[in-house]
Design a protein around this motif. Structure first.
Motif, PDB file in Angstrom:
ATOM      1  N   LEU A   1       0.816  -1.211   0.000  1.00  0.00           N
ATOM      2  CA  LEU A   1       0.000   0.000   0.000  1.00  0.00           C
ATOM      3  C   LEU A   1       0.851   1.263   0.000  1.00  0.00           C
ATOM      4  CD1 LEU A   1      -2.867  -0.938   2.505  1.00  0.00           C
ATOM      5  CD2 LEU A   1      -2.917  -0.960   0.007  1.00  0.00           C
ATOM      6  N   GLY A   2       2.058   1.187   0.508  1.00  0.00           N
ATOM      7  CA  GLY A   2       2.951   2.334   0.449  1.00  0.00           C
ATOM      8  C   GLY A   2       3.715   2.423  -0.858  1.00  0.00           C
ATOM      9  N   ALA A   3       4.068   1.272  -1.444  1.00  0.00           N
ATOM     10  CA  ALA A   3       4.866   1.257  -2.664  1.00  0.00           C
ATOM     11  C   ALA A   3       4.041   1.620  -3.898  1.00  0.00           C
ATOM     12  CB  ALA A   3       5.504  -0.117  -2.852  1.00  0.00           C
ATOM     13  N   TYR A   4       2.779   1.220  -3.933  1.00  0.00           N
ATOM     14  CA  TYR A   4       1.957   1.466  -5.129  1.00  0.00           C
ATOM     15  C   TYR A   4       1.783   2.958  -5.418  1.00  0.00           C
ATOM     16  CZ  TYR A   4      -1.885   1.150  -8.447  1.00  0.00           C
ATOM     17  OH  TYR A   4      -2.683   1.282  -9.561  1.00  0.00           O
ATOM     18  N   PRO A   5       1.412   3.789  -4.433  1.00  0.00           N
ATOM     19  CA  PRO A   5       1.326   5.234  -4.744  1.00  0.00           C
ATOM     20  C   PRO A   5       2.673   5.836  -5.139  1.00  0.00           C
ATOM     21  CG  PRO A   5       0.169   4.718  -2.717  1.00  0.00           C
ATOM     22  CD  PRO A   5       0.950   3.502  -3.072  1.00  0.00           C
ATOM     23  N   LEU A   6       3.768   5.378  -4.516  1.00  0.00           N
ATOM     24  CA  LEU A   6       5.082   5.929  -4.847  1.00  0.00           C
ATOM     25  C   LEU A   6       5.522   5.572  -6.264  1.00  0.00           C
ATOM     26  CD1 LEU A   6       7.116   5.332  -1.560  1.00  0.00           C
ATOM     27  CD2 LEU A   6       6.416   7.526  -2.514  1.00  0.00           C
TER      28      LEU A   6
ATOM     29  N   LEU B   1      10.195  -1.578   0.812  1.00  0.00           N
ATOM     30  CA  LEU B   1       9.256  -0.646   0.203  1.00  0.00           C
ATOM     31  C   LEU B   1       9.769  -0.146  -1.142  1.00  0.00           C
ATOM     32  CD1 LEU B   1       6.619   1.001   0.568  1.00  0.00           C
ATOM     33  CD2 LEU B   1       8.003   2.776   1.650  1.00  0.00           C
ATOM     34  N   LEU B   2      11.032   0.215  -1.195  1.00  0.00           N
ATOM     35  CA  LEU B   2      11.623   0.673  -2.458  1.00  0.00           C
ATOM     36  C   LEU B   2      11.747  -0.469  -3.452  1.00  0.00           C
ATOM     37  CD1 LEU B   2      14.389   3.070  -1.080  1.00  0.00           C
ATOM     38  CD2 LEU B   2      12.145   3.671  -2.018  1.00  0.00           C
ATOM     39  N   LEU B   3      11.992  -1.673  -2.954  1.00  0.00           N
ATOM     40  CA  LEU B   3      12.076  -2.839  -3.830  1.00  0.00           C
ATOM     41  C   LEU B   3      10.751  -3.083  -4.539  1.00  0.00           C
ATOM     42  CD1 LEU B   3      14.015  -5.264  -4.611  1.00  0.00           C
ATOM     43  CD2 LEU B   3      12.815  -6.550  -2.844  1.00  0.00           C
TER      44      LEU B   3
ATOM     45  N   ILE C   1       6.963  -2.395  -9.307  1.00  0.00           N
ATOM     46  CA  ILE C   1       5.711  -1.910  -9.891  1.00  0.00           C
ATOM     47  C   ILE C   1       5.984  -0.908 -11.010  1.00  0.00           C
ATOM     48  CG2 ILE C   1       3.544  -0.715  -9.402  1.00  0.00           C
ATOM     49  CD1 ILE C   1       3.659  -1.839  -6.589  1.00  0.00           C
ATOM     50  N   ILE C   2       7.014  -0.081 -10.844  1.00  0.00           N
ATOM     51  CA  ILE C   2       7.375   0.876 -11.895  1.00  0.00           C
ATOM     52  C   ILE C   2       7.748   0.147 -13.179  1.00  0.00           C
ATOM     53  CG2 ILE C   2       9.138   2.561 -12.586  1.00  0.00           C
ATOM     54  CD1 ILE C   2       9.136   3.613  -9.761  1.00  0.00           C
ATOM     55  N   ALA C   3       8.375  -1.016 -13.045  1.00  0.00           N
ATOM     56  CA  ALA C   3       8.814  -1.781 -14.215  1.00  0.00           C
ATOM     57  C   ALA C   3       7.660  -2.439 -14.963  1.00  0.00           C
ATOM     58  CB  ALA C   3       9.831  -2.840 -13.790  1.00  0.00           C
TER      59      ALA C   3
ATOM     60  N   ILE D   1      -4.987  -6.741 -11.542  1.00  0.00           N
ATOM     61  CA  ILE D   1      -3.857  -6.656 -12.474  1.00  0.00           C
ATOM     62  C   ILE D   1      -2.534  -6.489 -11.730  1.00  0.00           C
ATOM     63  CG2 ILE D   1      -2.830  -5.319 -14.350  1.00  0.00           C
ATOM     64  CD1 ILE D   1      -5.616  -4.615 -15.292  1.00  0.00           C
ATOM     65  N   VAL D   2      -2.439  -5.450 -10.910  1.00  0.00           N
ATOM     66  CA  VAL D   2      -1.152  -5.129 -10.283  1.00  0.00           C
ATOM     67  C   VAL D   2      -0.765  -6.179  -9.249  1.00  0.00           C
ATOM     68  CG1 VAL D   2       0.134  -3.395  -8.978  1.00  0.00           C
ATOM     69  CG2 VAL D   2      -1.544  -2.680 -10.687  1.00  0.00           C
TER      70      VAL D   2
END
Length: 262
Positions: free
Chosen positions: A64-69, A124-126, A131-133, A156-157
């Motif tokens: 939940l923290g990584a998806y918005p970032l 979190l950054l991992l 997700i960015i990829a 999907i995600v």
């Protein structure tokens, strides 16, 4: 392998031959002592509860923290990412953490063991980089078909992120399973302490702390103490050995893909 051999060997064999890989004589008294002591099973259950609860909490909060970032439209995204990276190098320290846990009333509870490290900046950054990829065209095509953000996230995600989530689960589960220092700090009730703390007192201290009555009784038995120590160690690592092969294929993939972008 040496640990397993010692755990099932009698004391005269250990003293006579020293280190050896294949047992020359079997003695299961060490395992009998471990399996018949309630303190081991109580701490075993506490560790299982801590591992399952802590892992589930970390997966949910981290995702939940990584998806918005991972979204470019997030306001001030570089600033929030920098704040998270900052926490990887600087922390409040042990004393402020202890005072915080005590003032929150979390002492002698499992929440004192799972909440302080519920979100790891590294993990979190991992997950964010993973997700960015993911191709943006997947979400765009879903929106064209009328899917909302929650549907895209869940259908999907999340399925596409299973490799990195398995990596997070493995990292977190092993960390919780092996942790003992926070239990030493925050848990005073013996019946609420984790297996690794009991194991540490058996292996390192030889004889347990006087307050650890269950461990003291076990170590005072006439059975070979080395066999008890090694048998306890073998019993404690069995769950991780059983789980790791199922997550190994996701572990390498999730780590590599999650480190592609910065």
């Amino acid at each position: 392998m040496q640990v397993v051999t010692i755990s099932m060997s009698p004391v005269e064999v250990i003293n006579r031959y020293g280190f050896h890989i294949i047992p020359t004589k079997f003695d299961w008294s060490g395992y009998q002592q471990v399996f018949h002591k309630k303190i081991i099973w109580i701490s075993y259950w506490n560790t299982i509860v801590r591992t399952l609860l802590g892992t589930a909490l970390t997966i949910v909060l981290t995702f939940l923290g990584a998806y918005p970032l991972s979204k470019k439209q997030l306001p001030h995204r570089p600033f929030w990412t920098g704040i998270i990276v900052f926490t990887m190098f600087f922390s409040g320290g042990l004393i402020p953490s202890y005072i915080l846990i005590k003032n929150l009333g979390l002492m002698n509870s499992v929440w004192a063991l799972v909440l302080p490290g519920a979100v790891s900046a590294f993990l979190l950054l991992l997950v964010r980089n993973f997700i960015i990829a993911l191709p943006e065209s997947l979400e765009e095509s879903a929106k064209i078909d009328g899917a909302n953000d929650l549907y895209i996230l869940w259908k999907i995600v999340v399925p596409l992120s299973m490799p990195v989530l398995a990596t997070v689960a493995l990292y977190t589960a092993i960390g919780h399973w092996n942790a003992w220092f926070d239990s030493l700090l925050y848990i005073q009730n013996e019946k609420k302490q984790v297996l690794q703390l009991i194991l540490r007192k058996i292996i390192i201290d030889g004889t347990a702390d006087p307050s650890m009555t269950g461990v003291t009784e076990m170590m005072n038995q006439p059975t070979n103490t080395q066999a008890i120590k090694m048998a306890t160690l073998v019993v404690s690592i069995i769950p991780i050995i059983c789980v790791y092969p199922f997550l190994q294929k996701y572990f390498v993939k999730g780590t590599l893909l999650g480190s592609v972008k910065g």
